[in-house]
Design a protein around this motif. Structure first.
Motif, short mmCIF file in Angstrom:
data_model
loop_
_atom_site.label_atom_id
_atom_site.label_comp_id
_atom_site.label_asym_id
_atom_site.label_seq_id
_atom_site.Cartn_x
_atom_site.Cartn_y
_atom_site.Cartn_z
N ASN A 40 6.00 12.37 0.00
CA ASN A 40 5.38 12.72 -1.22
C ASN A 40 4.90 14.16 -1.47
OD1 ASN A 40 5.65 10.13 -2.05
ND2 ASN A 40 3.41 9.39 -1.79
N ILE A 45 5.71 8.62 4.36
CA ILE A 45 5.46 8.72 3.08
C ILE A 45 4.84 9.60 2.39
CG2 ILE A 45 5.43 7.10 0.91
CD1 ILE A 45 7.98 6.69 2.49
N GLU A 92 -0.10 8.36 0.74
CA GLU A 92 1.17 7.58 0.66
C GLU A 92 0.86 6.73 -0.80
OE1 GLU A 92 -1.32 7.58 2.51
OE2 GLU A 92 -2.14 5.20 2.94
N SER A 93 -0.33 6.82 -1.16
CA SER A 93 -0.82 5.50 -2.25
C SER A 93 0.07 5.86 -3.60
CB SER A 93 -2.16 5.82 -2.36
OG SER A 93 -2.85 5.35 -1.13
N TYR A 94 0.40 7.07 -3.89
CA TYR A 94 0.81 7.33 -5.23
C TYR A 94 2.34 7.10 -5.46
CZ TYR A 94 -3.97 7.82 -6.11
OH TYR A 94 -5.36 7.77 -6.11
N SER A 95 2.91 6.72 -6.24
CA SER A 95 4.35 6.35 -6.59
C SER A 95 4.95 7.72 -7.19
CB SER A 95 4.44 5.57 -7.68
OG SER A 95 4.08 5.81 -8.90
N LYS A 96 6.05 7.78 -6.98
CA LYS A 96 6.88 8.91 -7.49
C LYS A 96 6.50 9.18 -8.99
CE LYS A 96 11.67 10.47 -8.46
NZ LYS A 96 11.76 10.56 -10.06
N ARG A 97 6.36 7.85 -9.79
CA ARG A 97 6.04 8.11 -11.15
C ARG A 97 4.66 8.72 -11.22
NH1 ARG A 97 7.09 4.36 -15.32
NH2 ARG A 97 5.65 4.71 -16.98
N ASP A 98 3.68 8.32 -10.58
CA ASP A 98 2.33 8.92 -10.38
C ASP A 98 2.71 10.37 -10.44
OD1 ASP A 98 1.22 6.52 -10.96
OD2 ASP A 98 0.82 6.19 -8.75
N LEU A 99 3.34 10.87 -9.40
CA LEU A 99 3.38 12.31 -8.94
C LEU A 99 3.99 13.15 -9.98
CD1 LEU A 99 4.67 12.04 -5.31
CD2 LEU A 99 2.08 12.00 -6.24
N TYR A 158 0.84 -1.15 0.05
CA TYR A 158 -0.19 0.01 0.05
C TYR A 158 0.95 1.26 0.06
CZ TYR A 158 -3.75 -3.43 1.70
OH TYR A 158 -4.56 -4.45 1.96
N MET A 203 13.62 10.79 -3.91
CA MET A 203 12.67 11.93 -3.58
C MET A 203 13.09 13.04 -2.34
SD MET A 203 9.13 9.71 -3.79
CE MET A 203 8.17 11.15 -3.70
N GLN A 245 8.38 -0.52 -11.36
CA GLN A 245 9.42 0.26 -10.38
C GLN A 245 9.96 -0.60 -9.27
OE1 GLN A 245 7.52 4.46 -9.54
NE2 GLN A 245 5.72 3.16 -10.30
N TYR A 275 -5.56 4.62 -1.34
CA TYR A 275 -5.96 3.26 -1.86
C TYR A 275 -6.83 2.64 -0.87
CZ TYR A 275 -5.79 -1.54 -3.51
OH TYR A 275 -6.08 -2.84 -3.85
N ASN A 332 -2.01 -0.89 -5.99
CA ASN A 332 -2.97 0.01 -6.71
C ASN A 332 -2.61 0.36 -8.12
OD1 ASN A 332 -0.72 1.69 -5.83
ND2 ASN A 332 -2.31 3.67 -5.52
N ILE A 345 -4.81 9.21 -11.05
CA ILE A 345 -3.77 9.72 -10.10
C ILE A 345 -4.74 10.89 -9.02
CG2 ILE A 345 -1.62 10.85 -9.51
CD1 ILE A 345 -1.18 9.66 -12.41
N PRO A 357 3.79 2.58 -2.18
CA PRO A 357 5.03 2.40 -3.10
C PRO A 357 6.31 3.00 -2.95
CG PRO A 357 2.61 3.41 -3.76
CD PRO A 357 2.47 2.90 -2.59
N ASN A 358 5.99 4.22 -2.42
CA ASN A 358 7.55 4.96 -2.29
C ASN A 358 8.32 4.68 -1.08
OD1 ASN A 358 7.28 6.33 -4.79
ND2 ASN A 358 6.21 8.15 -4.06
#
Lengths: 441, 499, 441, 499
Positions: free
Chosen positions: B358, B354, B434-441, A5, A17, D11, B83, D52, B72, A7-8
């Motif tokens: 983020n 996170i 916390e749910s979104y990845s760096k790629r998403d951001l 849940y 980051m 990733q 999520y 997700n 996103i 990812p980062n």
């Protein structure tokens, strides 16, 4: 171990980051939190069940300890009902797109706006009223707000209660109306903001005197607020037909599982008059033309009423409530259609009639209002044993007996509220009667 | 899809589902018992549709909707669009919860009662409070519940004269509105130059009329108010209560707790921080935490454990009573329990860290976009969200924040401006969770950058957006005109016919 | 009464449509069916359960009579496995868009093509092979076809069986290969098309001699066909690494519930050589450029191989098989990732090891291959009681014992095939051992 | 959506799901038991994605797909794209079926066994046959099973020399292909001028080498062959068996039965006539009905009932054995049972009649479109589907049937041309089933009309379609080039790198 849940949480990603932000570590982001407020120990929580399988086993195992109304033969009602939920209702409300959307604009969430507007419209047809809100939390909240609306509309401060109401609802009203509306007294007087009428009443009766209560309220210059379970409106006249000004209640019956009380959502309906509409605290979606000819858009009607727009200057308050259940009730009504609702209502009354007749014939049971029409619930009085005893004995036999009224309605004696739905077969009703006969023998 | 209205799809005679047949021995005419005035004469004018037609309609509408699962979804700041694990949805879908009636005997509901009891203990630990009510239906209902408890508390001490509640402009509108609905006069504090609520203004406002302070921290700006304990003290000093709106708790799980800052009450939105799905705007779930002094006033029933069995305790004479039917939104309570159980203490802390990482990463990237700024507390970090301002862009291009949001919808994402009033001009509030990845951001920032550049290059395209959505710009004026607004199909048809 | 599944049954609609066709009645459409063939009585079927609620009660009631592997503690395997199914797998395969699509073109069903191509690709990485088919019905069909492919590729007609195989699979092969391929004999000879190797074997063993069988087949000019359960490939070497030419098996383990045998789908994988590819009867989706630069399209690779294209001139035959399970297995592998598959494999072997050790210590039990590595299944031999007796006693205690091998593998004596999965906790395994100790005492 | 490939979204380090942790006491290094050659050295190069991200990817792919629930899915003629009731999906989703292991003792599976037993009786009544096997995985597997039984039957009678099977060009290709795979020589009959298979050709073809006739009726043209009984007789006369491919049974339920026309074997596709979902191409389910003479050869096990309990009978010495693992695609068998149970005899007949009405209505409307025709049997009715021809349109515009189908995708529907070879030139096969309303059919016709008109007015737009789909026209040649085709990501990358 990186949690699925988060990812980062991957160390390399975290580092890159952090570097981009110029921070040395995550603590830096918390620089504004004084040390005196920092929790410098781990939270005291059970060890995590990170694996999905372990979680399923733990939570599923706990839930398996419940005995559900599918495991037992249940006659419980009293504000929450185990009607049939069409599979399409579950299908629609479990769609990711609806389940995980929130408060988007009409443009990216056109589907949500349309589905909720259609819900309003379907309820409008069932109720024969022109204004229906986006659902509030539950029937309690809808009722409390409807009575406050009545007080604001009339500029008066008292609501008479024409029919017995759920003691839990009474508790909610006592809290929510405190200082704004008083409850009780006659359906008369120039302080009368409204009369509140249960249709059916909490005790299941479709009271023939209802239209006269409405008349009396109107004669006194007050409004008639009718609380109803919309499931009966295929056979029951819409309250607007006998003069109701505001109709409110819970839509849980229309396609929501009982969910231990988690399936509730409230509706409020009025005529399309500005003095009514302006008093709604909740959202009202409206059909609106767009820049493309003939296209239907949707948006908020009279948004300036709401606390979203004007904080404490708005009417009461509004927040996240129970929109998904509104969409679901719309699906339910669309599936049922006019004929389905009529047949369903007829079926409820037929089953109710049959059970009343059966139980009335058992020694040790009296049906106080046997002569009055009931939609799906009625009071059963035990002349010998207590309801608790009877229910315990029934539970042993795999039956959930009616809701015990003995404490809340002492004047009814040892009474219970029995509820039938369209899911009860004749054999189910006959079985209850046979078991009760044995229990009471 | 260009999906018509349900009513336009109606085909008389079609059926979507059939109720169970009436068996022989059941009276088909039982409804004739009804007095004429209470018997429906003409059927409701509901549409008539076959089952697959209903399904297709709603499936298409669903596809005309975004949702956190699909995009996103970081643009609904303050909403914590994280999520919602699918496994939790499936756990509550079975009949062991779905078909559980709230009036069942406690003996037959031990499983769900144990979960509620455990969840209360978890949230008590997370907030530092003594007890937690799980009954409120969502965040605003939880605020109402806290206000009701505050009122009952003061009345129980003979201090019913306290008639003022203080809140801040960056706290959710329901804080002000619930207090007003409960009969309180509302005093609203505005931010000082740093974006913090003004402590001097608070000190000036408190008195023996003060019932409570209702405050968020971090506020919708994402700025943590370091003097929060002083705020609490100032209110306590005059006999008032301090109530913490923790709708925005996602950045502080395991970092700092309401009770540790001296708060008497707090609330969480379980559909935000604790992951239950947002469901187009509910059902959600709220949780009210209180200190020992407030425990008698908690809504009834509470869930108790006698060492052997779990039971509902309705015998609570000082309780504010019911704030909703039964014991709360049980499926969401089970989901929240499952979510916490899957993460544990370490996991919750990682969620917070996170989410904050983020957010600060996102801010770094967003602030590179032309025309945007993050007002207040320049150069300082944010917790879990940021209220941005497109003021500069709006001045330079005439394109407003709302327009940019509409245009973003053409790219499959969106954002929410802010609650009114727009204290921050041309606002946009982003909360990445916390749910979104760096790629998403990065993808989101790229879209925002593209839209902003477009505002400079071709403002008209942005102002008239959306262009690729299911629908185009509303003619808003209809919605405020009582002669034209149409809340239902029947009203629409009537008004159309009258024209 | 108009049925919800038949919209045009409404009499008025029917009449207007008939009118448009110029037909007097529906009988006219059947004019070509001779009277002698017409059924002039209603079908003799049970009365319909038209109401959805009645149907749910009837069918749900029947299904409730089953005792599932969630109700009991099960050690059954032998080709069908109760591994954990991630919720996301169920979510994706229950989406209307996937569940109710069929055979659309790459353009309207781009998502289906991409999802299946991604499945092929994910399996390709797990197997380290470049060609994987769209799933066939099940592992049996995949194995049968793989062996026919081997025969066509080599132009030879005999397949040697290097390891014990499922007697049911043997039955399928006997039928399907009849007249085309003979089974049995040594891993040698110039008639050897291939050797078939189970990895693990049907009896659960990861046989250290497997690489030598592959070598022997190659030495004789034949192919090595390896049948494997892909669930183990996080720890087991991909068969391509020791020279397998064709790999085949069932993907039921990868995200499909057991479903009383309804969760099967078969895969066949080969190297990317034309002589192999051209012998596949099943569909192979390929990535393909489109008229838009950089866009990924998908389509059928070498379609002319198939019976769709060339009827009896195609290779074997192809039809609707088990595509949705392919998509689901893709979701499963995407969720698990490399680390998940490794951890899962390690977990299976650890549990298997623990149970072997526990059972080996019980009087009345022998573990014939205790010294060999097992992935998740192994043979348990009872020296006293029969497997049927043991299983009946375990069933009384809420346990499904291992699959009885006594009839099919008489040389193993009173033996059963026990299966563990990652869902078994240590406590579950300890419980089995304790109960078995009691049963055998 | 313009959704990338899963591999492109990877990733490193992210996890989608975690397997259960190894408890203390379990050996973390058990895999080290493996010999080095059988121990995986490097991890599989699977993508690494958070949960997700996986979900979002597949949800977006799902939205890039049509499906019978979403569109007017009448264009996949011969496929019987009827409504698959959602209630049936939900009935099979619970653990009482999903978590049932096929090797469980029959005592613990009485519920599902009773359903299989009842379903067999229903299908026997519908076909007129004596017993029905529910084991085949789909239609082609059922054809294979029938061929296998035919082979076993003849061999049991010492007539293994029969080495020819006769079929027709409008029967599904699997009839020819399965027969060939089983070792038979295939003789294919072509239609006569009326579109019926040529009876004279059949009479010329039969001999003591004839094992069986495999034939569909109505064939893919939708034309019912009135002389079907004569076909059966001709085959019987030489000692062959007659096997009825009833994939297209939707128009004849309760109207006419396989056994009544003398057939010895038949099969149904439960995912067609009996409504189980098509699932992107399976899992499906097939059912083989046989007359008493063929019963000994049915796949094993059969489901039997001894008056008290249901059980699997594996002791069938003459059986062809297993055609698939265990007893069949159980969830689809339960769905098919539920569907029949919800309709009953009267309902099934109504299904057939309305399917036929819909088809003939659709034909009437379609034939008004410029450039289309319905070859064969001019002026006669069709049963449940029609194979149309765009030959005239193609000649006049140069636009082919396939192009028109691609362009229809731009309107949210599609159609399937036909199986090869295109005996009917420029074919399009439509089968409306009973599930679509008049309104739906009219909408479909309107789209087809628009596309056809466009072919005349602007053929280039049609030829280069789709324009509004997720993707554009494939460069097909790559798919037949062994040097370029790419069945997996690893193959694609390798070939790309080699270029």
């Amino acid at each position: 171990m990186e949690h699925p849940y988060i990812p980062n949480a991957v160390p390399e990603v975290k580092a890159s980051m952090l570097a981009a932000t110029g921070a040395a570590d995550i603590e830096e982001f918390y620089a504004d939190i004084p040390e005196s407020l920092r929790l410098r120990r781990p939270l005291d929580l059970p060890p995590p069940l990170r694996g999905e399988a372990e979680l399923v086993r733990h939570v599923g195992g706990l839930l398996d300890r419940n005995t559900s109304t599918r495991d037992a033969l249940s006659f419980l009602g009293g504000g929450c009902y185990a009607h049939h939920v069409p599979a399409v209702c579950d299908e629609v409300n479990s769609r990711s797109e609806f389940l995980t959307a929130y408060a988007g604009e009409p443009y990216e969430d056109h589907g949500r706006f349309q589905a909720l507007w259609e819900y309003q419209s379907l309820m409008g047809e069932l109720l024969e009223m022109d204004v229906v809100n986006v659902p509030v939390y539950d029937g309690f909240q809808a009722t409390a707000t409807a009575l406050r609306m009545a007080a604001r509309i009339t500029g008066r401060g008292r609501v008479a209660l024409a029919t017995p109401i759920d003691p839990d609802l009474r508790s909610k009203l006592d809290d929510y109306l405190k200082g704004a509306v008083t409850l009780g007294g006659p359906v008369d007087g120039d302080d009368l903001a409204a009369v509140y009428i249960g249709y059916p009443t909490f005790l299941g009766v479709v009271d023939p005197r209802i239209p006269s209560h409405v008349e009396a309220a109107h004669a006194a210059g007050g409004l008639a607020v009718v609380g109803c379970d919309p499931i009966g409106l295929g056979v029951l006249a819409p309250p607007s037909s006998f003069g109701a000004d505001i109709v409110c209640g819970d839509i849980q019956s229309l396609g929501m599982h009982p969910q231990y009380g988690g399936g509730h959502a409230g509706f409020i309906a009025t005529r399309d008059e500005e003095r009514f509409v302006e008093e709604f605290p909740s959202r009202l979606f409206g059909l609106v033309p767009t820049t493309v000819d003939g296209e239907y858009g949707f948006g908020d009607v009279a948004y300036e009423r709401t606390s979203f727009a004007r904080r404490e200057q708005g009417k009461e308050w509004v927040g996240t409530a129970a929109a998904l259940w509104g969409i679901t009730a719309g699906v339910y009504l669309a599936l049922m259609g006019p004929t389905g609702m009529r047949e369903l209502g007829e079926g409820l009354m037929a089953r109710c009639r049959h059970l009343k007749d059966l139980l009335a014939g058992i020694d040790g049971i009296e049906i106080p209002d046997a002569g009055l029409p009931h939609l799906k619930e009625f009071v059963v009085t035990f002349t010998g044993r207590t309801v608790a005893e009877v229910n315990a004995a029934l539970r042993e036999r795999g039956i959930f007996g009616g809701h015990d009224l003995s404490e809340d309605f002492p004047h009814l004696g040892r009474s219970a509220l029995y509820c039938v739905t369209e899911l009860h077969t004749k054999a189910d009703l006959d079985r209850l009667a046979a078991e009760l006969k044995e229990v009471l023998a | 899809w260009d999906e018509p209205l349900l009513f336009e799809l109606s085909q008389p005679g079609q059926r979507g589902i059939l109720p169970p047949a009436l068996e022989p021995g059941l009276a088909a005419d039982a409804a004739d018992e009804l007095p004429a005035a209470l018997r429906r004469e003409r059927p409701a004018a509901l549409p008539e549709l076959a089952q697959n037609a209903v399904l297709r309609h709603y499936l298409r509408l669903s596809q005309e909707n975004l949702g956190a699962d699909l995009n996103i979804d970081i643009g609904q700041g303050t909403c914590t669009m994280k999520y919602s694990p699918k496994v939790n949805d499936r756990l509550v879908a079975g009949h062991k919860l779905a078909a559980l009636h709230p009036r069942q005997d406690d003996e037959t509901a031990q499983g769900v009662l144990e979960i509620l009891w455990r969840l209360e203990r978890m949230l008590a630990e997370i907030s530092g409070m003594d007890r937690v009510s799980l009954q409120p239906g969502a965040g605003s209902a939880a605020i109402w519940t806290n206000v009701a408890m505050i009122r009952a508390y003061h009345e129980s001490r003979g201090e019913g004269h306290r008639d003022q509640v203080i809140t801040t402009i960056f706290s959710h509108p329901s804080n002000a509105a619930c207090a007003k609905t409960a009969g309180y006069e509302v005093i609203t504090l505005y931010p000082d130059a740093d974006g913090y609520p003004d402590l001097d203004a608070l000190k000036a406002a408190v008195s023996d009329r003060t019932a409570a302070l209702l405050i968020t921290n971090p506020e919708d700006t994402g700025i943590f108010n370091p003097r929060i304990a002083e705020f609490v003290e100032a209110v306590h000093a005059v006999g008032g209560l301090a109530c913490y709106d923790q709708a925005n708790a996602n950045g502080v799980l395991g970092i700092t707790r309401a009770r540790d800052a001296g708060f008497d009450l707090c609330h969480f939105n379980l559909h935000k921080t604790f992951s239950t799905p947002h469901a187009c705007g509910g059902p959600a779930a709220g949780a009210c935490g209180v200190s020992a002094e407030l425990v008698p006033f908690l809504p009834r029933p509470t869930v108790e454990f006698d060492g052997e069995r779990y039971f509902l305790d309705d015998d609570r004479p000082e309780s504010v009573g019911k704030v909703r039917p039964f014991t709360g939104v049980a499926p969401n309570l089970v989901r929240a329990y499952s979510w916490i159980a899957s993460l544990g203490a370490e996991g919750l802390r990682e969620v917070a860290e996170i989410a904050v990482l983020n957010n600060n990463y996102l801010m770094t990237q967003m602030l590179k976009i032309r025309g945007i700024s993050a007002p207040y507390a320049k150069g300082r970090r944010r917790i879990e969200q940021v209220r941005y301002s497109w003021e500069e862009l709006a001045e330079e291009t005439g394109v407003h924040s709302e327009d940019l949001g509409h245009r973003a919808a053409d790219y499959g994402v969106h954002y929410w401006t802010s609650h009114h009033p727009y204290v921050v001009p041309e606002p946009a509030t982003l909360e990445p969770t916390e749910s979104y990845s760096k790629r998403d951001l990065d993808e989101y920032v790229a879209i925002m950058n593209a839209v902003a550049e477009e505002a400079y290059a071709d403002p008209e395209t942005v102002r008239t957006a959306p262009h690729r959505s299911s629908v185009h710009l509303n003619k808003e004026e209809t919605l405020d005109d009582a002669g034209a607004w149409a809340v239902t199909w029947r009203a629409y048809r009537r008004k159309n016919a009258e024209r």
